[in-house]
Design a protein around this motif. Structure first.
Motif, PDB file in Angstrom:
ATOM      1  N   ALA A   1      -0.729 -15.432  13.726  1.00 54.18           N
ATOM      2  CA  ALA A   1      -0.019 -16.925  14.904  1.00 54.18           C
ATOM      3  C   ALA A   1      -0.303 -17.072  16.367  1.00 54.18           C
ATOM      4  CB  ALA A   1       1.085 -17.492  14.603  1.00 54.18           C
ATOM      5  N   ALA A   2      -0.618 -16.089  16.625  1.00 56.10           N
ATOM      6  CA  ALA A   2      -0.493 -16.607  18.382  1.00 56.10           C
ATOM      7  C   ALA A   2      -2.150 -15.753  18.529  1.00 56.10           C
ATOM      8  CB  ALA A   2       0.195 -15.230  19.568  1.00 56.10           C
ATOM      9  N   LEU A   3      -2.736 -14.726  18.045  1.00 51.78           N
ATOM     10  CA  LEU A   3      -4.302 -14.581  17.553  1.00 51.78           C
ATOM     11  C   LEU A   3      -5.306 -15.437  17.758  1.00 51.78           C
ATOM     12  CD1 LEU A   3      -6.646 -12.782  18.091  1.00 51.78           C
ATOM     13  CD2 LEU A   3      -6.074 -11.863  15.852  1.00 51.78           C
ATOM     14  N   PHE A   4      -4.526 -16.370  16.375  1.00 55.80           N
ATOM     15  CA  PHE A   4      -5.767 -17.713  15.757  1.00 55.80           C
ATOM     16  C   PHE A   4      -5.110 -19.120  16.186  1.00 55.80           C
ATOM     17  CE2 PHE A   4      -5.053 -15.193  11.440  1.00 55.80           C
ATOM     18  CZ  PHE A   4      -5.987 -15.199  11.067  1.00 55.80           C
ATOM     19  N   GLY A   5      -3.758 -19.143  16.545  1.00 55.89           N
ATOM     20  CA  GLY A   5      -3.810 -19.880  17.790  1.00 55.89           C
ATOM     21  C   GLY A   5      -3.066 -21.715  16.888  1.00 55.89           C
ATOM     22  N   PRO A   6      -2.290 -22.370  16.684  1.00 54.76           N
ATOM     23  CA  PRO A   6      -0.991 -22.872  16.463  1.00 54.76           C
ATOM     24  C   PRO A   6      -2.539 -24.081  16.043  1.00 54.76           C
ATOM     25  CG  PRO A   6      -0.640 -23.200  18.365  1.00 54.76           C
ATOM     26  CD  PRO A   6      -1.054 -22.037  18.340  1.00 54.76           C
ATOM     27  N   ASP A   7      -2.975 -24.459  16.373  1.00 52.97           N
ATOM     28  CA  ASP A   7      -4.294 -25.613  15.813  1.00 52.97           C
ATOM     29  C   ASP A   7      -5.302 -24.874  15.344  1.00 52.97           C
ATOM     30  OD1 ASP A   7      -5.188 -24.116  18.170  1.00 52.97           O
ATOM     31  OD2 ASP A   7      -6.240 -25.485  18.558  1.00 52.97           O
ATOM     32  N   THR A   8      -4.954 -23.517  14.862  1.00 53.01           N
ATOM     33  CA  THR A   8      -5.898 -23.847  13.764  1.00 53.01           C
ATOM     34  C   THR A   8      -5.359 -23.359  13.103  1.00 53.01           C
ATOM     35  OG1 THR A   8      -5.329 -20.671  14.210  1.00 53.01           O
ATOM     36  CG2 THR A   8      -7.927 -22.234  15.337  1.00 53.01           C
ATOM     37  N   ILE A   9      -4.309 -24.106  12.391  1.00 54.25           N
ATOM     38  CA  ILE A   9      -3.545 -23.583  11.058  1.00 54.25           C
ATOM     39  C   ILE A   9      -3.319 -24.797   9.974  1.00 54.25           C
ATOM     40  CG2 ILE A   9      -0.813 -22.723   9.882  1.00 54.25           C
ATOM     41  CD1 ILE A   9      -2.207 -20.320  11.528  1.00 54.25           C
ATOM     42  N   ARG A  10      -3.733 -24.303   9.187  1.00 56.75           N
ATOM     43  CA  ARG A  10      -3.445 -25.546   8.248  1.00 56.75           C
ATOM     44  C   ARG A  10      -2.532 -25.642   6.883  1.00 56.75           C
ATOM     45  NH1 ARG A  10      -5.439 -27.003  11.792  1.00 56.75           N
ATOM     46  NH2 ARG A  10      -8.268 -27.945  12.081  1.00 56.75           N
TER      47      ARG A  10
ATOM     48  N   ASP B   1       1.884 -19.760  -2.071  1.00 51.49           N
ATOM     49  CA  ASP B   1       3.473 -18.835  -2.608  1.00 51.49           C
ATOM     50  C   ASP B   1       3.343 -18.633  -3.828  1.00 51.49           C
ATOM     51  OD1 ASP B   1       5.741 -19.142  -3.583  1.00 51.49           O
ATOM     52  OD2 ASP B   1       6.515 -20.668  -3.647  1.00 51.49           O
ATOM     53  N   PRO B   2       3.410 -16.677  -3.986  1.00 52.61           N
ATOM     54  CA  PRO B   2       2.880 -16.231  -5.164  1.00 52.61           C
ATOM     55  C   PRO B   2       3.821 -17.117  -6.659  1.00 52.61           C
ATOM     56  CG  PRO B   2       4.618 -14.813  -3.474  1.00 52.61           C
ATOM     57  CD  PRO B   2       4.095 -15.757  -2.781  1.00 52.61           C
ATOM     58  N   ALA B   3       4.853 -17.546  -6.482  1.00 55.02           N
ATOM     59  CA  ALA B   3       5.025 -18.541  -7.793  1.00 55.02           C
ATOM     60  C   ALA B   3       4.318 -19.460  -7.920  1.00 55.02           C
ATOM     61  CB  ALA B   3       6.785 -19.025  -7.665  1.00 55.02           C
ATOM     62  N   LEU B   4       3.345 -19.698  -7.341  1.00 58.87           N
ATOM     63  CA  LEU B   4       2.670 -21.031  -7.451  1.00 58.87           C
ATOM     64  C   LEU B   4       1.135 -20.698  -7.921  1.00 58.87           C
ATOM     65  CD1 LEU B   4       4.098 -23.197  -5.332  1.00 58.87           C
ATOM     66  CD2 LEU B   4       4.214 -23.357  -7.658  1.00 58.87           C
ATOM     67  N   ARG B   5       0.317 -19.666  -7.537  1.00 56.56           N
ATOM     68  CA  ARG B   5      -0.683 -18.327  -8.141  1.00 56.56           C
ATOM     69  C   ARG B   5      -1.276 -18.797  -9.025  1.00 56.56           C
ATOM     70  NH1 ARG B   5       0.191 -13.167  -4.511  1.00 56.56           N
ATOM     71  NH2 ARG B   5       0.442 -13.981  -2.322  1.00 56.56           N
ATOM     72  N   GLY B   6      -2.010 -19.672  -9.530  1.00 61.54           N
ATOM     73  CA  GLY B   6      -2.805 -19.907 -10.183  1.00 61.54           C
ATOM     74  C   GLY B   6      -2.390 -20.910 -10.715  1.00 61.54           C
TER      75      GLY B   6
ATOM     76  N   GLY C   1      11.698 -34.536   0.800  1.00 58.05           N
ATOM     77  CA  GLY C   1      10.447 -34.266   1.508  1.00 58.05           C
ATOM     78  C   GLY C   1       9.576 -33.363   1.093  1.00 58.05           C
ATOM     79  N   THR C   2       8.990 -32.206   1.307  1.00 57.10           N
ATOM     80  CA  THR C   2       8.027 -31.971   1.416  1.00 57.10           C
ATOM     81  C   THR C   2       8.455 -30.135   1.272  1.00 57.10           C
ATOM     82  OG1 THR C   2       6.580 -31.967   3.394  1.00 57.10           O
ATOM     83  CG2 THR C   2       6.107 -33.666   1.976  1.00 57.10           C
ATOM     84  N   THR C   3       7.602 -29.728   0.889  1.00 60.57           N
ATOM     85  CA  THR C   3       8.083 -27.932   0.946  1.00 60.57           C
ATOM     86  C   THR C   3       6.333 -27.356   1.396  1.00 60.57           C
ATOM     87  OG1 THR C   3       8.699 -25.957   0.387  1.00 60.57           O
ATOM     88  CG2 THR C   3       7.525 -27.673  -1.423  1.00 60.57           C
ATOM     89  N   PRO C   4       5.724 -26.941   2.357  1.00 57.90           N
ATOM     90  CA  PRO C   4       4.589 -25.868   2.315  1.00 57.90           C
ATOM     91  C   PRO C   4       4.322 -25.271   1.135  1.00 57.90           C
ATOM     92  CG  PRO C   4       6.296 -24.889   3.683  1.00 57.90           C
ATOM     93  CD  PRO C   4       6.967 -25.965   2.987  1.00 57.90           C
ATOM     94  N   VAL C   5       3.452 -24.662   0.368  1.00 59.00           N
ATOM     95  CA  VAL C   5       3.028 -24.079  -0.546  1.00 59.00           C
ATOM     96  C   VAL C   5       1.179 -23.388  -0.757  1.00 59.00           C
ATOM     97  CG1 VAL C   5       3.982 -25.432  -2.626  1.00 59.00           C
ATOM     98  CG2 VAL C   5       1.695 -26.239  -1.946  1.00 59.00           C
ATOM     99  N   ALA C   6       1.140 -23.636   0.502  1.00 56.11           N
ATOM    100  CA  ALA C   6       0.094 -22.806   0.935  1.00 56.11           C
ATOM    101  C   ALA C   6      -0.826 -23.292   2.420  1.00 56.11           C
ATOM    102  CB  ALA C   6      -1.008 -23.389  -0.209  1.00 56.11           C
ATOM    103  N   CYS C   7      -1.438 -21.755   3.010  1.00 55.66           N
ATOM    104  CA  CYS C   7      -1.579 -21.823   4.367  1.00 55.66           C
ATOM    105  C   CYS C   7      -3.567 -21.013   4.316  1.00 55.66           C
ATOM    106  CB  CYS C   7      -0.476 -21.554   5.631  1.00 55.66           C
ATOM    107  SG  CYS C   7      -0.175 -20.084   4.951  1.00 55.66           S
ATOM    108  N   ALA C   8      -3.742 -21.490   5.641  1.00 57.52           N
ATOM    109  CA  ALA C   8      -4.565 -20.686   6.310  1.00 57.52           C
ATOM    110  C   ALA C   8      -4.914 -21.375   7.744  1.00 57.52           C
ATOM    111  CB  ALA C   8      -6.005 -21.200   5.272  1.00 57.52           C
TER     112      ALA C   8
END
Length: 84
Positions: free
Chosen positions: A17-26, A67-72, A35-42
């Motif tokens: 995360a430090a290498l990529f930087g916080p502004d690059t994470i989606r 999220d492995p449970a949501l793949r596919g 609320g909402t829950t994160p299910v994927a990132c890049a």
């Protein structure tokens, strides 16, 4: 999400995360309860590749995790992306 998807230790994830930087994470989130829950990132960032001595703008993509449970499950449809 990346820690879950790749099985990374907290220390290793923090280094990436430090290498990529916080502004690059989606993060893709889905509604859950009130609320909402994160299910994927890049991670992605702009850079140039050089062809024939000229820079060409490109986007680099890394650390894609779902999220492995949501793949596919067709999460890409939630993004509005027509070709993924």
């Amino acid at each position: 999400m990346a820690r879950l998807g790749f099985g990374l230790s907290r220390d290793l994830f923090d280094r990436y995360a430090a290498l990529f930087g916080p502004d690059t994470i989606r993060v893709l989130r889905r509604p859950q309860g009130s609320g909402t829950t994160p299910v994927a990132c890049a991670a992605h960032w702009m850079m140039d590749q050089w062809f024939g001595g000229s820079p060409v703008p490109v986007q680099a993509v890394a650390m894609v995790a779902v999220d492995p449970a949501l793949r596919g499950a067709g999460l890409w449809q939630d993004t509005g992306c027509s070709r993924c």
